[in-house]
Design a protein around this motif. Structure first.
Motif, PDB file in Angstrom:
ATOM      1  N   GLU A 114       0.830  -1.200   0.000  1.00  0.00           N
ATOM      2  CA  GLU A 114       0.000   0.000   0.000  1.00  0.00           C
ATOM      3  C   GLU A 114       0.871   1.259   0.000  1.00  0.00           C
ATOM      4  OE1 GLU A 114      -3.610   2.149   2.546  1.00  0.00           O
ATOM      5  OE2 GLU A 114      -2.631   0.340   3.329  1.00  0.00           O
ATOM      6  N   ALA A 115       1.927   1.254   0.798  1.00  0.00           N
ATOM      7  CA  ALA A 115       2.812   2.412   0.868  1.00  0.00           C
ATOM      8  C   ALA A 115       3.437   2.704  -0.497  1.00  0.00           C
ATOM      9  CB  ALA A 115       3.898   2.182   1.918  1.00  0.00           C
ATOM     10  N   ALA A 116       3.899   1.660  -1.177  1.00  0.00           N
ATOM     11  CA  ALA A 116       4.553   1.848  -2.471  1.00  0.00           C
ATOM     12  C   ALA A 116       3.582   2.414  -3.497  1.00  0.00           C
ATOM     13  CB  ALA A 116       5.128   0.525  -2.956  1.00  0.00           C
ATOM     14  N   VAL A 117       2.358   1.913  -3.509  1.00  0.00           N
ATOM     15  CA  VAL A 117       1.366   2.378  -4.478  1.00  0.00           C
ATOM     16  C   VAL A 117       0.962   3.817  -4.193  1.00  0.00           C
ATOM     17  CG1 VAL A 117      -1.004   2.041  -5.254  1.00  0.00           C
ATOM     18  CG2 VAL A 117       0.521   0.072  -5.045  1.00  0.00           C
ATOM     19  N   LEU A 118       0.791   4.160  -2.912  1.00  0.00           N
ATOM     20  CA  LEU A 118       0.398   5.524  -2.559  1.00  0.00           C
ATOM     21  C   LEU A 118       1.507   6.531  -2.798  1.00  0.00           C
ATOM     22  CD1 LEU A 118      -1.521   4.888   0.801  1.00  0.00           C
ATOM     23  CD2 LEU A 118      -2.511   5.447  -1.419  1.00  0.00           C
ATOM     24  N   ALA A 119       2.748   6.071  -2.841  1.00  0.00           N
ATOM     25  CA  ALA A 119       3.889   6.982  -3.000  1.00  0.00           C
ATOM     26  C   ALA A 119       4.021   7.528  -4.405  1.00  0.00           C
ATOM     27  CB  ALA A 119       5.178   6.255  -2.601  1.00  0.00           C
ATOM     28  N   VAL A 120       3.466   6.845  -5.379  1.00  0.00           N
ATOM     29  CA  VAL A 120       3.739   7.167  -6.782  1.00  0.00           C
ATOM     30  C   VAL A 120       2.613   8.020  -7.371  1.00  0.00           C
ATOM     31  CG1 VAL A 120       4.155   6.223  -9.083  1.00  0.00           C
ATOM     32  CG2 VAL A 120       5.131   5.095  -7.073  1.00  0.00           C
ATOM     33  N   ASP A 121       3.014   9.177  -7.890  1.00  0.00           N
ATOM     34  CA  ASP A 121       2.083  10.115  -8.522  1.00  0.00           C
ATOM     35  C   ASP A 121       2.192   9.975 -10.038  1.00  0.00           C
ATOM     36  OD1 ASP A 121       0.729  12.287  -9.553  1.00  0.00           O
ATOM     37  OD2 ASP A 121       1.415  13.683  -8.010  1.00  0.00           O
ATOM     38  N   ARG A 122       1.272   9.203 -10.620  1.00  0.00           N
ATOM     39  CA  ARG A 122       1.341   8.927 -12.063  1.00  0.00           C
ATOM     40  C   ARG A 122       1.090  10.180 -12.897  1.00  0.00           C
ATOM     41  NH1 ARG A 122      -3.090   6.397  -9.990  1.00  0.00           N
ATOM     42  NH2 ARG A 122      -2.051   4.370  -9.984  1.00  0.00           N
ATOM     43  N   ASP A 123       0.217  11.066 -12.407  1.00  0.00           N
ATOM     44  CA  ASP A 123      -0.068  12.285 -13.169  1.00  0.00           C
ATOM     45  C   ASP A 123       1.186  13.148 -13.299  1.00  0.00           C
ATOM     46  OD1 ASP A 123      -3.008  12.121 -13.651  1.00  0.00           O
ATOM     47  OD2 ASP A 123      -3.070  12.056 -11.472  1.00  0.00           O
ATOM     48  N   ALA A 124       1.958  13.243 -12.231  1.00  0.00           N
ATOM     49  CA  ALA A 124       3.173  14.045 -12.269  1.00  0.00           C
ATOM     50  C   ALA A 124       4.207  13.425 -13.200  1.00  0.00           C
ATOM     51  CB  ALA A 124       3.748  14.185 -10.858  1.00  0.00           C
ATOM     52  N   ILE A 125       4.284  12.090 -13.230  1.00  0.00           N
ATOM     53  CA  ILE A 125       5.231  11.414 -14.122  1.00  0.00           C
ATOM     54  C   ILE A 125       4.874  11.670 -15.583  1.00  0.00           C
ATOM     55  CG2 ILE A 125       5.997   9.132 -14.906  1.00  0.00           C
ATOM     56  CD1 ILE A 125       5.894   8.232 -11.991  1.00  0.00           C
ATOM     57  N   VAL A 126       3.587  11.592 -15.894  1.00  0.00           N
ATOM     58  CA  VAL A 126       3.156  11.849 -17.273  1.00  0.00           C
ATOM     59  C   VAL A 126       3.474  13.282 -17.674  1.00  0.00           C
ATOM     60  CG1 VAL A 126       1.115  12.122 -18.742  1.00  0.00           C
ATOM     61  CG2 VAL A 126       1.391  10.058 -17.364  1.00  0.00           C
ATOM     62  N   ALA A 127       3.215  14.218 -16.770  1.00  0.00           N
ATOM     63  CA  ALA A 127       3.425  15.628 -17.102  1.00  0.00           C
ATOM     64  C   ALA A 127       4.906  15.973 -17.211  1.00  0.00           C
ATOM     65  CB  ALA A 127       2.763  16.509 -16.044  1.00  0.00           C
ATOM     66  N   SER A 128       5.713  15.463 -16.290  1.00  0.00           N
ATOM     67  CA  SER A 128       7.104  15.909 -16.217  1.00  0.00           C
ATOM     68  C   SER A 128       8.056  15.070 -17.053  1.00  0.00           C
ATOM     69  CB  SER A 128       7.571  15.901 -14.758  1.00  0.00           C
ATOM     70  OG  SER A 128       6.819  16.812 -13.989  1.00  0.00           O
ATOM     71  N   VAL A 129       7.922  13.767 -16.989  1.00  0.00           N
ATOM     72  CA  VAL A 129       8.864  12.896 -17.689  1.00  0.00           C
ATOM     73  C   VAL A 129       8.435  12.681 -19.139  1.00  0.00           C
ATOM     74  CG1 VAL A 129       9.978  10.636 -17.714  1.00  0.00           C
ATOM     75  CG2 VAL A 129       9.494  11.750 -15.536  1.00  0.00           C
ATOM     76  N   LEU A 130       7.143  12.422 -19.338  1.00  0.00           N
ATOM     77  CA  LEU A 130       6.650  12.107 -20.674  1.00  0.00           C
ATOM     78  C   LEU A 130       6.106  13.337 -21.399  1.00  0.00           C
ATOM     79  CD1 LEU A 130       4.977   8.796 -19.616  1.00  0.00           C
ATOM     80  CD2 LEU A 130       6.911   8.973 -21.153  1.00  0.00           C
ATOM     81  N   GLU A 131       6.236  14.496 -20.777  1.00  0.00           N
ATOM     82  CA  GLU A 131       5.861  15.762 -21.404  1.00  0.00           C
ATOM     83  C   GLU A 131       4.426  15.745 -21.917  1.00  0.00           C
ATOM     84  OE1 GLU A 131       8.896  16.882 -24.242  1.00  0.00           O
ATOM     85  OE2 GLU A 131      10.449  16.039 -22.970  1.00  0.00           O
ATOM     86  N   GLY A 132       3.570  15.043 -21.182  1.00  0.00           N
ATOM     87  CA  GLY A 132       2.163  14.978 -21.531  1.00  0.00           C
ATOM     88  C   GLY A 132       1.826  14.033 -22.662  1.00  0.00           C
ATOM     89  N   GLN A 133       2.829  13.342 -23.220  1.00  0.00           N
ATOM     90  CA  GLN A 133       2.591  12.441 -24.355  1.00  0.00           C
ATOM     91  C   GLN A 133       2.275  11.023 -23.865  1.00  0.00           C
ATOM     92  OE1 GLN A 133       2.401  13.565 -27.668  1.00  0.00           O
ATOM     93  NE2 GLN A 133       2.364  15.437 -26.446  1.00  0.00           N
ATOM     94  N   ALA A 134       1.283  10.927 -22.995  1.00  0.00           N
ATOM     95  CA  ALA A 134       0.769   9.664 -22.465  1.00  0.00           C
ATOM     96  C   ALA A 134      -0.497  10.006 -21.707  1.00  0.00           C
ATOM     97  CB  ALA A 134       1.791   8.984 -21.559  1.00  0.00           C
ATOM     98  N   THR A 135      -1.254   8.983 -21.325  1.00  0.00           N
ATOM     99  CA  THR A 135      -2.475   9.183 -20.553  1.00  0.00           C
ATOM    100  C   THR A 135      -2.334   8.466 -19.221  1.00  0.00           C
ATOM    101  OG1 THR A 135      -3.800   9.262 -22.585  1.00  0.00           O
ATOM    102  CG2 THR A 135      -4.974   8.882 -20.514  1.00  0.00           C
ATOM    103  N   ALA A 136      -2.345   9.229 -18.129  1.00  0.00           N
ATOM    104  CA  ALA A 136      -2.261   8.602 -16.810  1.00  0.00           C
ATOM    105  C   ALA A 136      -3.376   7.580 -16.669  1.00  0.00           C
ATOM    106  CB  ALA A 136      -2.351   9.658 -15.717  1.00  0.00           C
ATOM    107  N   ASP A 137      -3.040   6.428 -16.111  1.00  0.00           N
ATOM    108  CA  ASP A 137      -3.977   5.311 -16.093  1.00  0.00           C
ATOM    109  C   ASP A 137      -3.908   4.628 -14.736  1.00  0.00           C
ATOM    110  OD1 ASP A 137      -5.703   3.283 -16.762  1.00  0.00           O
ATOM    111  OD2 ASP A 137      -4.231   2.133 -17.879  1.00  0.00           O
ATOM    112  N   ALA A 138      -5.066   4.483 -14.090  1.00  0.00           N
ATOM    113  CA  ALA A 138      -5.093   3.952 -12.729  1.00  0.00           C
ATOM    114  C   ALA A 138      -5.645   2.532 -12.647  1.00  0.00           C
ATOM    115  CB  ALA A 138      -5.926   4.867 -11.832  1.00  0.00           C
ATOM    116  N   GLY A 139      -5.882   1.881 -13.776  1.00  0.00           N
ATOM    117  CA  GLY A 139      -6.478   0.551 -13.752  1.00  0.00           C
ATOM    118  C   GLY A 139      -5.671  -0.469 -14.516  1.00  0.00           C
TER     119      GLY A 139
END
Length: 506
Positions: free
Chosen positions: A296-321
């Motif tokens: 649970e701690a590992a999953v809660l630690a990761v912000d997928r929206d921030a990764i898409v915006a910063s690393v992938l420069e918005g060229q991906a769709t954050a996905d939670a499923g």
């Protein structure tokens, strides 16, 4: 802390881009700098990001279908809605009873070696994928009990228990010439593929290129291209340089930086939302993630929206499923990042091995660094483990892996069961979170009458595995970019296949 990890990822990416730009447009098996569209003989010149491991659809990864998909066709075509269509090799189907399906095969088809591409060939191709020792789809066909050619144009498939997605599965099984394949095996077939497609085998320069030519006897609409020549380079900057120098007509897998450069140079850049998703898998039967609190701690630690915006420069769709397989689908329930709670769940020194396929996917190394930085901010110690893709697959399948690993899920069939039985069940590829409950839900879903009736069970399964058990960390669905110079008519699908038969060059 999170922002510093992203800055580190950006620095790493910038260094990598700088290094590949320094390589310029060195040769990668292309045919030099012919001006205008096409090579000297008119072939479309395509540059891929990697050399195919095999041209055998029975054992090969679907990423290699860029090449063999020109020659070999699926048993059932896929429509623009990503659902099975009736305009391919199979033209109709019906469900006679809950465990019996019949399929009508287009009459009069032949393979390019003269073999009949009839119901017997369709039946043999299904069984080849069910029974082949190294067939990659065999686990999906385990419930198929018999496949019979009732006559020249009709195939009957019987399953042990009801299974609503048989037509979906047949969109991912390719029509193979049974006699030729039995004689040649996978090595012989790779050396000279035979199919019913719009193109036929021409030649291969080992390690450098593969060429196909137009099939004059194709049953469908004939291509206007004389042929296609495929080369490859793992270097995105080099692929783009080949296009800019007119040594290539189409280049695939351009990261955001190269896609922008191509667009700025006046090239035609296409961006396609893909169904391919990058997922973190937590190995729940080994430390540290045999502890639910740490998962649970590992999953809660990761912000997928921030990764898409910063690393992938918005060229991906954050996905939670995990089981939402089409490009714009999202799960019924999801986990949202909560770094503060994540940090409260970690006590003492907890080391996480973080394994990922180095350079396999767009910015995957930088994504791994970003994920690791967020885990470190929550109090974990991260041990980075970059490996080649083949090594990662071997460790996953051999159950030799622990910790967290990043892996791509490619739903070549746009149905939830493709991932349910691919990743969630006890006999799946990963089996990282085996549970009798997961097996039961996946089997019950397949026994429903249709996808709509099965969906509530898939929602329950996704919620149990991702939201409650925290065994999976969905990150994002990839956006694929490719660029062309004077080429129209390429059809790149959300299921990560590409069709060249309607392409034209200037």
């Amino acid at each position: 802390m999170r922002h510093s990890s992203f800055r580190r990822a950006s620095v790493l990416r910038a260094a990598a881009v700088g290094a590949v730009l320094a390589l310029g447009a060195t040769a990668c098996g292309g045919d030099g700098g012919t001006s205008g569209g096409g090579s000297a003989d008119g072939d479309l010149r395509v540059v891929l990001n990697s050399q195919p491991a095999t041209l055998d659809p029975v054992v090969g990864a679907r990423s290699d279908q860029y090449i063999w998909g020109t020659m070999v066709e699926p048993i059932i075509a896929t429509g623009d809605d990503l659902e099975p269509a009736k305009d391919g090799v199979v033209t109709d189907w019906a469900r006679a009873d809950p465990t019996t399906w019949t399929f009508e095969v287009r009459p009069g088809l032949t393979f390019t070696n003269g073999e009949k591409a009839d119901a017997e060939a369709v039946a043999a191709s299904i069984l080849l994928n069910r029974d082949g020792e190294k067939a990659i789809l065999k686990s999906y066909l385990a419930n198929v009990k018999s496949v019979t050619a009732l006559d020249a144009d009709t195939v009957e498939v019987k399953t042990g228990t009801p299974q609503y997605n048989i037509p979906n599965l047949l969109t991912n099984i390719y029509l193979m010439p049974p006699k030729y394949y039995a004689e040649q095996g996978t090595e012989g077939f790779t050396a000279h593929p035979v199919g019913t497609g719009a193109f036929v085998w021409k030649e291969q320069q080992p390690g450098r290129s593969v060429s196909v030519t137009a099939n004059p006897d194709y049953w469908g609409e004939k291509t206007k291209l004389p042929g296609v020549t495929f080369t490859w380079s793992p270097d995105a900057a080099q692929r783009l340089a080949l296009l800019r120098s007119k040594a290539a007509d189409v280049v695939f897998d351009l990261p955001p930086a190269q896609a922008k450069e191509a667009s700025d140079a006046g090239l035609d850049v296409q961006r396609v939302k893909s169904a391919m998703k990058i997922v973190g898998f937590l190995q729940s039967d080994k430390p540290p993630f045999d502890d639910p609190k740490l998962r649970e701690a590992a999953v809660l630690a990761v912000d997928r929206d921030a990764i898409v915006a910063s690393v992938l420069e918005g060229q991906a769709t954050a996905d939670a499923g995990l089981l939402n397989v089409k490009p714009d689908e999202q799960p019924a329930q999801a986990v949202k990042a909560d770094p503060a709670r994540a940090k409260s769940l970690v006590s003492g020194k907890v080391t996480i091995p973080l394994t990922y396929p180095a350079k396999k996917y767009t910015y995957i190394d930088e994504v791994a660094q970003a994920v690791g930085g967020q885990l470190e901010a929550a109090g974990f110690t991260v041990k980075y483990n970059p490996v080649d893709y083949g090594t990662l697959v071997g460790e996953v399948v051999g159950r030799k892996i622990s910790g967290l690993y990043l892996f791509a899920g490619v739903p070549n069939v746009a149905a939830p069961d493709y991932f349910a039985h691919g990743f969630l069940t006890s006999d799946s590829i990963t089996a990282n979170c085996a549970s009798p409950r997961f097996d039961k839900l996946a089997d019950e879903a397949l026994e429903k009458a249709d996808p709509a009736a099965a969906q509530p069970l898939y929602d329950e399964l996704n919620t149990a595995a991702v939201v409650e058990q925290h065994c999976y960390l969905p990150l994002y669905k990839q956006t694929f970019s490719y660029a062309t110079d004077g080429v129209t008519g390429i059809r790149y699908t959300a299921l990560n296949s590409v069709l060249f038969d309607r392409a034209e060059t200037r």
